[in-house]
Design a protein around this motif. Structure first.
Motif, mmCIF file in Angstrom:
data_model
loop_
_atom_site.group_PDB
_atom_site.id
_atom_site.type_symbol
_atom_site.label_atom_id
_atom_site.label_comp_id
_atom_site.label_asym_id
_atom_site.label_seq_id
_atom_site.Cartn_x
_atom_site.Cartn_y
_atom_site.Cartn_z
ATOM 1 N N HIS A 56 0.805 -1.188 -0.003
ATOM 2 C CA HIS A 56 -0.373 0.094 0.089
ATOM 3 C C HIS A 56 0.986 1.076 -0.030
ATOM 4 O O HIS A 56 0.541 2.326 -0.285
ATOM 5 N N ASP A 57 1.967 1.173 0.453
ATOM 6 C CA ASP A 57 3.020 2.303 0.214
ATOM 7 C C ASP A 57 3.595 2.301 -1.190
ATOM 8 O O ASP A 57 4.356 3.514 -1.524
ATOM 9 N N LYS A 63 0.266 0.583 -8.370
ATOM 10 C CA LYS A 63 -0.967 -0.151 -7.756
ATOM 11 C C LYS A 63 -1.943 -0.202 -8.744
ATOM 12 O O LYS A 63 -2.972 -1.494 -8.721
ATOM 13 N N TYR A 75 -7.417 -3.763 -8.294
ATOM 14 C CA TYR A 75 -7.103 -2.249 -7.621
ATOM 15 C C TYR A 75 -8.367 -1.586 -7.427
ATOM 16 O O TYR A 75 -9.338 -1.394 -8.451
ATOM 17 N N GLU A 86 -8.946 1.883 0.408
ATOM 18 C CA GLU A 86 -7.926 1.625 -0.875
ATOM 19 C C GLU A 86 -7.971 -0.020 -0.859
ATOM 20 O O GLU A 86 -7.487 -0.403 0.248
ATOM 21 N N SER A 87 -7.841 -0.631 -2.018
ATOM 22 C CA SER A 87 -7.657 -1.885 -1.765
ATOM 23 C C SER A 87 -7.073 -2.534 -3.095
ATOM 24 O O SER A 87 -7.382 -1.750 -4.197
ATOM 25 N N ASN A 136 -7.031 -4.599 2.162
ATOM 26 C CA ASN A 136 -7.589 -3.217 2.402
ATOM 27 C C ASN A 136 -6.450 -2.430 3.133
ATOM 28 O O ASN A 136 -5.991 -2.752 4.298
ATOM 29 N N ASN A 137 -6.676 -1.198 2.978
ATOM 30 C CA ASN A 137 -5.933 -0.166 3.911
ATOM 31 C C ASN A 137 -7.044 0.986 4.025
ATOM 32 O O ASN A 137 -7.739 1.563 3.089
ATOM 33 N N ASN A 139 -7.609 4.667 5.378
ATOM 34 C CA ASN A 139 -6.997 5.872 5.780
ATOM 35 C C ASN A 139 -7.796 6.898 6.696
ATOM 36 O O ASN A 139 -8.541 7.650 6.174
ATOM 37 N N THR A 220 -4.020 4.664 10.386
ATOM 38 C CA THR A 220 -4.148 3.544 9.111
ATOM 39 C C THR A 220 -4.496 2.197 9.618
ATOM 40 O O THR A 220 -3.869 1.829 10.700
ATOM 41 N N TYR A 222 -5.196 -1.839 8.568
ATOM 42 C CA TYR A 222 -5.114 -2.658 7.440
ATOM 43 C C TYR A 222 -5.856 -4.175 7.782
ATOM 44 O O TYR A 222 -6.128 -4.540 8.735
#
Length: 286
Positions: A56-57, A63, A75, A86-87, A136-137, A139, A220, A222
């Protein structure tokens, strides 16, 4: 609120009748349960979490190389409807080639590939039921506290195994009174959710649990979800042991592809990807 918490299922005791009864009751009443004393090493879970953070970074242009194999499998980024999530995704994670393709899309290092392949081996016994990763991320910031990270929804497949964030809460499941119950972080445990296919297969006896993610702290979050979707071949149909005079067949036989097509056609806007669907109502007999 009922004050109840979701059940815990101890896999080391699953051969005992008491634990089996707990599992059945969890499937029927909750549609979800915690899994403890499973066979996944804690070190592997921790290493997989580090891989997720690293993926995710990555820069956005990398991505976005994570393309769909089936609709919704690749994505997707923050949207108007779900602005905090975001995934990236991997369809058919039991396939070594699919894992290699996924890793190549995201320029994964040899070590990251090794970790994901080891994690993917866990699904090797489900060759006739494709499994999908969704990494998943969320934010979360101080300005988004109280907002949805993922709106209330029901998963499409049979079973979802979630390696949730061991530090950050926010996941909630609906109990059978219609109230949302918080699922606290638990390092080393997994969470199992039953979806629409499980409800149809069980002739309505299993609960297809509705769940959501709320932003509760500015950090964050995850999660790694493994979806066991549905059979590649043949129909989703209740076994004859679950159909009798008191429990008439609720759903006509259907393929997972038919179900997925109905769900996508009913919910084909990516901004609504995580919304709950009522596709099973289209397949009911009574």
């Amino acid at each position: 609120m009922t004050g109840e918490t979701i059940p815990y299922i101890d896999l080391e005791k699953i051969s005992e009748q008491f634990e089996c009864n707990k599992l059945r009751n969890a499937c029927e009443k909750w549609g979800c349960f915690r899994i403890i004393n499973h066979s996944i090493p804690l070190t592997l879970m921790d290493e997989m979490k580090m891989v997720v953070v690293a993926l995710h970074d990555l820069p956005m242009d990398i991505k976005k190389n994570n393309k769909d194999v089936i609709p919704g499998s690749g994505y997707f980024g923050p949207s108007v409807f779900n602005p905090l999530i975001e995934s990236v995704g991997l369809y058919d994670m039991g396939s070594s080639q699919a894992i290699q393709d996924f890793c190549s899309q995201l320029n994964a290092t040899p070590h990251q590939r090794q970790i994901m392949e080891t994690y993917g081996i866990l699904d090797a016994d489900f060759e006739d039921w494709p499994c999908q990763y969704r990494i998943n991320n969320y934010n979360f910031t101080s300005e988004t506290i109280g907002s949805f990270g993922a709106s209330a929804h029901i998963d499409s497949g049979f079973l979802t195994i979630l390696q949730d964030d061991e530090n950050v809460g926010g996941l909630e499941v609906m109990d059978n009174y219609g109230s949302f119950v918080s699922v606290a972080p638990f390092h080393g445990a997994l969470l199992a959710n039953l979806g629409d296919i499980a409800r149809a297969w069980s002739n309505g006896r299993f609960c297809n649990v509705k769940h959501r993610v709320l932003c509760k702290e500015p950090t964050t979050r995850y999660s790694i979800a493994t979806f066991m979707l549905g059979p590649r071949k043949g129909n989703v149909e209740a076994p004859k042991e679950l159909v009798d005079h008191d429990h008439p067949l609720l759903y006509r036989p259907f393929t997972y592809e038919e179900y997925r097509t109905l769900r996508v056609s009913d919910n084909n806007d990516r901004d609504k990807f995580l919304q709950a669907c009522e596709v099973l109502e289209l397949l009911r007999l009574v």
